[in-house]
Design a protein around this motif. Structure first.
Motif, short mmCIF file in Angstrom:
data_model
loop_
_atom_site.label_atom_id
_atom_site.label_comp_id
_atom_site.label_asym_id
_atom_site.label_seq_id
_atom_site.Cartn_x
_atom_site.Cartn_y
_atom_site.Cartn_z
N UNK A 33 -6.49 4.38 -2.72
CA UNK A 33 -5.71 4.18 -1.50
C UNK A 33 -4.24 3.86 -1.77
N UNK A 34 -3.88 3.57 -3.00
CA UNK A 34 -2.50 3.17 -3.32
C UNK A 34 -1.48 4.24 -2.92
N UNK A 35 -1.66 5.51 -3.27
CA UNK A 35 -0.65 6.50 -2.87
C UNK A 35 -0.43 6.55 -1.36
N UNK A 36 -1.51 6.58 -0.60
CA UNK A 36 -1.36 6.62 0.86
C UNK A 36 -0.68 5.37 1.39
N UNK A 37 -1.01 4.21 0.80
CA UNK A 37 -0.37 2.96 1.25
C UNK A 37 1.13 2.98 0.98
N UNK A 38 1.54 3.47 -0.18
CA UNK A 38 2.96 3.53 -0.48
C UNK A 38 3.70 4.43 0.52
N UNK A 39 3.11 5.56 0.83
CA UNK A 39 3.74 6.48 1.78
C UNK A 39 3.75 5.86 3.18
N UNK A 40 2.65 5.24 3.58
CA UNK A 40 2.59 4.60 4.90
C UNK A 40 3.62 3.47 5.01
N UNK A 41 3.76 2.68 3.95
CA UNK A 41 4.76 1.61 3.96
C UNK A 41 6.17 2.20 4.11
N UNK A 42 6.46 3.27 3.36
CA UNK A 42 7.78 3.89 3.45
C UNK A 42 8.07 4.33 4.87
N UNK A 43 7.10 4.96 5.49
CA UNK A 43 7.27 5.44 6.86
C UNK A 43 7.42 4.27 7.83
N UNK A 44 6.55 3.27 7.69
CA UNK A 44 6.59 2.11 8.59
C UNK A 44 7.89 1.32 8.45
N UNK A 45 8.48 1.35 7.26
CA UNK A 45 9.75 0.65 7.04
C UNK A 45 10.95 1.52 7.44
N UNK A 46 10.66 2.66 8.03
CA UNK A 46 11.69 3.59 8.53
C UNK A 46 12.60 4.08 7.41
N UNK A 47 12.02 4.34 6.26
CA UNK A 47 12.78 4.84 5.13
C UNK A 47 12.47 6.31 4.90
N UNK A 97 8.12 0.30 -6.80
CA UNK A 97 8.18 0.89 -5.47
C UNK A 97 7.54 -0.03 -4.45
N UNK A 98 6.38 -0.58 -4.79
CA UNK A 98 5.69 -1.50 -3.88
C UNK A 98 6.56 -2.73 -3.59
N UNK A 99 7.20 -3.28 -4.62
CA UNK A 99 8.08 -4.44 -4.42
C UNK A 99 9.23 -4.11 -3.48
N UNK A 100 9.87 -2.97 -3.69
CA UNK A 100 10.99 -2.56 -2.83
C UNK A 100 10.51 -2.38 -1.40
N UNK A 101 9.37 -1.73 -1.23
CA UNK A 101 8.85 -1.49 0.11
C UNK A 101 8.47 -2.79 0.82
N UNK A 102 7.85 -3.71 0.11
CA UNK A 102 7.47 -4.98 0.73
C UNK A 102 8.69 -5.80 1.14
N UNK A 103 9.75 -5.74 0.34
CA UNK A 103 10.92 -6.56 0.60
C UNK A 103 11.90 -5.95 1.60
N UNK A 104 11.78 -4.65 1.82
CA UNK A 104 12.74 -3.96 2.68
C UNK A 104 12.59 -4.40 4.14
N UNK A 105 13.70 -4.80 4.71
CA UNK A 105 13.73 -5.16 6.13
C UNK A 105 14.06 -3.92 6.95
N UNK A 106 13.36 -3.75 8.04
CA UNK A 106 13.61 -2.61 8.92
C UNK A 106 14.97 -2.80 9.58
#
Length: 143
Positions: free
Chosen positions: A84-98, A133-142
């Motif tokens: 599930x990691x690849x899908x989660x990374x992509x979903x996080x990117x999309x949810x963070x509006x990146x 990538x996960x760290x950047x995505x978790x820390x990114x503010x929308x």
């Protein structure tokens, strides 16, 4: 970057962590016995807070290791979690509006690299890269 060990990984680390925990508990006793003598109250309070915080962190590490050793922890299915990691990374990117380009810029990579990672479900990415990538995505503010 993480500076603290996130978990105890073997019996030797367990022994060292238990020793460190005992040392911090002894330090706390000394601090409490001595009080704020010859130390400004604010500094004494910060010392107490720091030592108590480290004790709490070490207790969690020790408890987790002990619970794992005796089978008290229900672990998730490893293969499904990893898959599930690849899908989660992509979903996080999309949810963070990146966009892929924006994520690449945050990581100091080329947009094509993110495109390649996502198109291959991160198959060519190292574990270190995935964690970055996960760290950047978790820390990114929308924005």
């Amino acid at each position: 970057m993480r500076t603290y060990r996130s978990m105890i990984k073997n019996d030797r680390q367990y022994q060292v962590t238990c020793k460190n925990l005992a040392d911090f508990r002894a330090s706390l006793l000394l601090l409490e016995e001595r009080g704020a003598v010859d130390t400004p109250k604010w500094l004494y309070d910060e010392q107490l807070k720091t030592v108590k915080g480290e004790i709490a962190r070490l207790v969690k590490l020790v408890e987790e290791f002990e619970n794992l050793k005796v089978g008290k922890v229900k672990l998730p299915a490893l293969s499904s979690a990893v898959q599930n990691v690849p899908d989660l990374l992509i979903k996080y990117r999309i949810a963070k509006h990146l966009t892929q380009r924006e994520l690449a810029q945050l990581l100091g990579l080329h947009e094509q690299q993110i495109q390649k990672y996502e198109s291959t479900n991160y198959g060519a990415a190292s574990l270190d890269t995935i964690c970055r990538i996960a760290d950047v995505l978790e820390r990114h503010e929308i924005q």
